[in-house]
Enzyme design. Structure first.
Site, PDB file in Angstrom:
ATOM      1  N   GLY A   1      -0.639  -9.865  -5.800  1.00 39.45           N
ATOM      2  CA  GLY A   1       0.909 -10.859  -6.865  1.00 39.45           C
ATOM      3  C   GLY A   1       2.635 -10.667  -6.064  1.00 39.45           C
TER       4      GLY A   1
ATOM      5  N   THR B   1       5.643   2.324   5.702  1.00 39.52           N
ATOM      6  CA  THR B   1       3.667   1.924   6.330  1.00 39.52           C
ATOM      7  C   THR B   1       3.636   2.570   6.857  1.00 39.52           C
ATOM      8  OG1 THR B   1       2.441  -0.084   7.086  1.00 39.52           O
ATOM      9  CG2 THR B   1       4.603  -0.452   7.922  1.00 39.52           C
TER      10      THR B   1
ATOM     11  N   ARG C   1      -4.122  -2.526   9.895  1.00 41.81           N
ATOM     12  CA  ARG C   1      -3.768  -3.765   9.807  1.00 41.81           C
ATOM     13  C   ARG C   1      -4.036  -4.346  11.288  1.00 41.81           C
ATOM     14  NH1 ARG C   1      -3.613  -6.247   5.160  1.00 41.81           N
ATOM     15  NH2 ARG C   1      -2.440  -4.541   3.867  1.00 41.81           N
TER      16      ARG C   1
ATOM     17  N   ARG D   1     -22.814   7.996  14.868  1.00 41.58           N
ATOM     18  CA  ARG D   1     -22.424   7.828  13.044  1.00 41.58           C
ATOM     19  C   ARG D   1     -20.690   7.210  13.221  1.00 41.58           C
ATOM     20  NH1 ARG D   1     -27.293   8.565  13.659  1.00 41.58           N
ATOM     21  NH2 ARG D   1     -27.543  10.276  12.603  1.00 41.58           N
TER      22      ARG D   1
ATOM     23  N   ASP E   1       1.292   2.118   9.079  1.00 42.90           N
ATOM     24  CA  ASP E   1       0.606   0.928   9.926  1.00 42.90           C
ATOM     25  C   ASP E   1       1.545   1.336  11.231  1.00 42.90           C
ATOM     26  OD1 ASP E   1      -2.033   0.588   8.099  1.00 42.90           O
ATOM     27  OD2 ASP E   1      -0.631  -1.893   7.465  1.00 42.90           O
TER      28      ASP E   1
ATOM     29  N   GLY F   1       0.708  -1.228   0.074  1.00 42.02           N
ATOM     30  CA  GLY F   1       0.185  -0.324   0.443  1.00 42.02           C
ATOM     31  C   GLY F   1       0.775   1.179   0.092  1.00 42.02           C
TER      32      GLY F   1
ATOM     33  N   MET G   1      -7.329   2.474   9.397  1.00 38.34           N
ATOM     34  CA  MET G   1      -6.193   2.329   9.159  1.00 38.34           C
ATOM     35  C   MET G   1      -5.282   1.916  10.215  1.00 38.34           C
ATOM     36  SD  MET G   1      -5.967   2.082   5.337  1.00 38.34           S
ATOM     37  CE  MET G   1      -7.551   1.601   3.948  1.00 38.34           C
TER      38      MET G   1
ATOM     39  N   ARG H   1      -3.685   7.388   3.262  1.00 38.48           N
ATOM     40  CA  ARG H   1      -2.289   6.433   3.115  1.00 38.48           C
ATOM     41  C   ARG H   1      -2.070   8.154   1.813  1.00 38.48           C
ATOM     42  NH1 ARG H   1      -3.679   0.550   1.524  1.00 38.48           N
ATOM     43  NH2 ARG H   1      -3.513   1.540  -0.828  1.00 38.48           N
TER      44      ARG H   1
ATOM     45  N   GLU I   1      -9.103  -0.596  12.290  1.00 32.19           N
ATOM     46  CA  GLU I   1      -9.871  -1.890  11.745  1.00 32.19           C
ATOM     47  C   GLU I   1      -9.648  -3.369  11.822  1.00 32.19           C
ATOM     48  OE1 GLU I   1      -7.818  -1.348   7.676  1.00 32.19           O
ATOM     49  OE2 GLU I   1      -6.452  -2.051   8.461  1.00 32.19           O
TER      50      GLU I   1
HETATM   51  O1  F6P Z   1      -0.997  -1.808   5.237  1.00 29.48           O
HETATM   52  C1  F6P Z   1      -1.910  -0.466   4.617  1.00 29.48           C
HETATM   53  C2  F6P Z   1      -3.019  -0.356   4.958  1.00 29.48           C
HETATM   54  O2  F6P Z   1      -3.154   0.587   4.298  1.00 29.48           O
HETATM   55  C3  F6P Z   1      -3.551  -1.230   6.298  1.00 29.48           C
HETATM   56  O3  F6P Z   1      -3.971  -0.225   6.363  1.00 29.48           O
HETATM   57  C4  F6P Z   1      -4.716  -1.534   5.231  1.00 29.48           C
HETATM   58  O4  F6P Z   1      -5.690  -2.278   5.657  1.00 29.48           O
HETATM   59  C5  F6P Z   1      -4.870  -1.896   3.992  1.00 29.48           C
HETATM   60  O5  F6P Z   1      -2.758  -1.147   3.656  1.00 29.48           O
HETATM   61  C6  F6P Z   1      -5.685  -1.227   2.926  1.00 29.48           C
HETATM   62  O6  F6P Z   1      -5.295  -2.171   2.008  1.00 29.48           O
HETATM   63  P1  F6P Z   1      -5.630  -1.972   0.333  1.00 29.48           P
HETATM   64  O7  F6P Z   1      -5.403  -0.051  -0.369  1.00 29.48           O
HETATM   65  O8  F6P Z   1      -5.612  -2.865  -0.932  1.00 29.48           O
HETATM   66  O9  F6P Z   1      -7.250  -1.517   0.252  1.00 29.48           O
END
Ligand code: F6P
Length: 369
Positions: free
Chosen positions: A84, A147, A193, A287, A149, A15, A191, A296, A244
Site C-alpha cells: 500500500g 534495512t 533482496r 540440505r 539488506d 519490512g 534475505m 529480521r 535470495e
Molecule cells: O527488505 C527487507 C526484506 O526482509 C528483504 O530482505 C526481503 O526480500 C523482503 O524484505 C521480504 O519481505 P516480506 O516481509 O514481504 O516477506
C-alpha cells in the site's frame, strides 16, 4: 526562515529491522527534551489512510512512558507495512480493475489538519522515496535509513544489517558441525533482496566455501568443482551461502510472488534449486536452510542500537536546524546528512572491487564465477 517545530510525527515503513524501536525512542526523547510533542503513525501510513481500522487511534501521542524499555526490542511499536505505497496505491475500481493512485495529498492534508510540523520517516528505499515526494510537496521531512539488506546508497550502513549478519553467522557456525558429521552440502539462503551484502558478510564471517550474490551471476559447475576439490582434499562437507536474489548465468531469479501495484516482487526458493542442482552434479547429499524472517527478528546488536540512537537524535537535530528533504547517514565515524533525492530510487549493491569481496576471493571462497 522556517517556523519553529512544536509537534512531529514518526512513521516506520517497509519490512521491520532490529533497531526500529531504538530510533523511535531516540526521536521521542530528543524531541520531548526540546519541548516538542511527538505522534506515532500506525503501520506505515495506514493510520492516516485507514483511521477506521484502528479503534485506539491511527495516530497516537508518544510520551516517555511509550518508549521506556524498548531500545533493545526487535520490531516496531508503531507497526509497519510493505504494502500500500501511498505514491502508488492500489484502488479497486467499480469495474473490478485496480488503479494506481497517488494518495500522498491525503497525508499532507492530515499533517495540516493536526498541525503537525514535521515527519521523521524511518525506512528503506520505498519509504525514503515516499518521504522525498512528501518533502517535494512541502512537508518538512527527515529520513532515517533502515534495512537489514544494507542496500541504501549514501550511508556506510543501515541499522538492522549488523544484527542480521551476526545471526546468520551464528547459524552458519552451527551448520558446520552437522554438515561435517554427515559429509553433506548445506545450502543456506539469506534475505537481502537484490543486494548480496548479508550473504557476503555472513558468508565470509561464517566460513562458507561458496557464496552466491546477485551482483555475480553464478555457474553451478564452478561451485560443484569447488565442492569436488574439497572432497579430494578429504574435506567432505561444504557450506554454500546464497542470497535470495542471486541469479544464474541465464539471469533467472527465484520469485515467489510477482510485483503488484504498491508491492514489490517477493523473492525466495533459490536455495532449493541450488541444492537440487548440486546434488545432481556432485552425487552428494544436500540440505537447505532458509533463514528468511529470522534475520529480521531479535534484539539489535550494540552496533545497530548505537547507530539507531545516533540516527534518531541526529534526525531531531536536523529538524531543529531547519533541514528538510535529508536523510541522516553514517559517514564513518560520523553521522551526516544527505539529500533524500540522492538516495530515493537508488540501490547500493556490492561493488565488485570492494575489499570484502576480495577478502573472500583471497580466502579461496567460490563466488560461482
Ligand atoms: O527488505 C527487507 C526484506 O526482509 C528483504 O530482505 C526481503 O526480500 C523482503 O524484505 C521480504 O519481505 P516480506 O516481509 O514481504 O516477506
Amino acid at each position: 526562515m522556517t517556523s519553529p517545530i512544536r509537534r512531529i510525527a514518526i512513521c516506520t515503513g517497509g519490512g521491520d529491522a532490529p533497531g526500529l524501536n531504538a530510533v523511535i525512542r531516540a526521536v521521542v526523547i530528543a524531541a520531548l527534551n526540546r519541548g516538542w510533542e511527538c505522534y506515532g503513525i500506525r503501520e506505515g501510513y495506514n493510520g492516516i489512510l485507514f483511521p477506521e481500522r484502528y479503534p485506539e487511534g491511527g495516530v497516537f501521542r508518544l510520551g516517555r512512558e511509550n518508549v521506556r524499555g524498548i531500545g533493545h526490542l526487535g520490531g516496531t511499536i508503531l507497526g509497519t507495512t510493505n504494502k500500500g505505497n501511498p505514491l502508488h496505491f492500489p484502488m479497486q475500481m467499480p469495474d473490478g480493475t485496480t488503479r494506481d493512485v497517488d494518495r500522498t495529498g491525503e497525508i499532507l492534508e492530515f499533517f495540516a489538519r493536526k498541525e503537525l510540523d514535521a515527519l521523521v520517516s524511518i525506512g528503506g528505499d520505498g519509504s525514503l522515496t515516499i518521504a522525498n515526494a512528501l518533502h517535494q510537496k512541502g512537508l518538512r521531512v527527515v529520513g532515517v535509513p533502515k534495512t537489514i539488506d544494507n542496500d541504501l546508497d549514501k550511508t556506510f550502513t543501515t541499522f538492522g544489517f549488523d544484527t542480521a549478519v551476526a545471526f546468520a553467522t551464528e547459524c552458519l557456525d552451527r551448520l558446520h558441525s552437522t554438515a561435517e558429521s554427515h559429509h553433506r552440502i548445506m545450502v543456506v539462503e539469506v534475505m537481502g533482496r537484490y543486494a548480496g551484502w548479508i550473504a557476503l558478510h555472513a558468508g565470509i564471517a561464517g566460513n562458507s566455501h561458496a557464496i552466491l550474490i546477485p551482483e555475480i551471476r553464478f555457474n553451478l559447475d564452478k561451485v560443484a568443482a569447488k565442492i569436488r576439490a574439497r572432497d579430494a582434499e578429504g574435506r567432505m562437507h561444504s557450506i554454500v551461502t546464497v542470497a535470495e536474489g542471486a541469479e544464474a548465468a541465464d539471469g533467472q531469479r527465484a520469485v515467489v510472488e510477482p510485483a503488484q501495484i504498491g508491492h514489490a516482487e517477493r523473492l525466495g526458493g533459490i536455495g532449493e534449486r541450488i541444492a537440487k542442482a548440486l546434488r545432481q552434479r556432485t552425487g552428494k547429499d544436500a540440505r537447505v536452510v532458509v533463514l528468511g524472517h529470522l534475520l529480521r527478528g531479535g534484539s539489535p546488536t550494540s552496533f545497530d542500537r548505537l547507530a539507531a540512537l545516533r540516527f534518531g537524535t541526529a534526525a531531531v537535530r536536523a529538524l531543529e536546524e531547519g533541514q528538510s528533504g535529508v536523510m541522516v547517514a553514517l559517514a564513518f565515524p560520523n553521522v551526516n546528512y544527505v539529500a533524500l533525492e540522492d538516495v530515493a530510487g537508488r540501490m547500493k549493491g556490492v561493488p565488485l572491487d570492494c575489499d570484502t569481496l576480495r577478502t573472500g576471493r583471497d580466502m579461496g571462497i567460490s563466488f560461482g564465477d
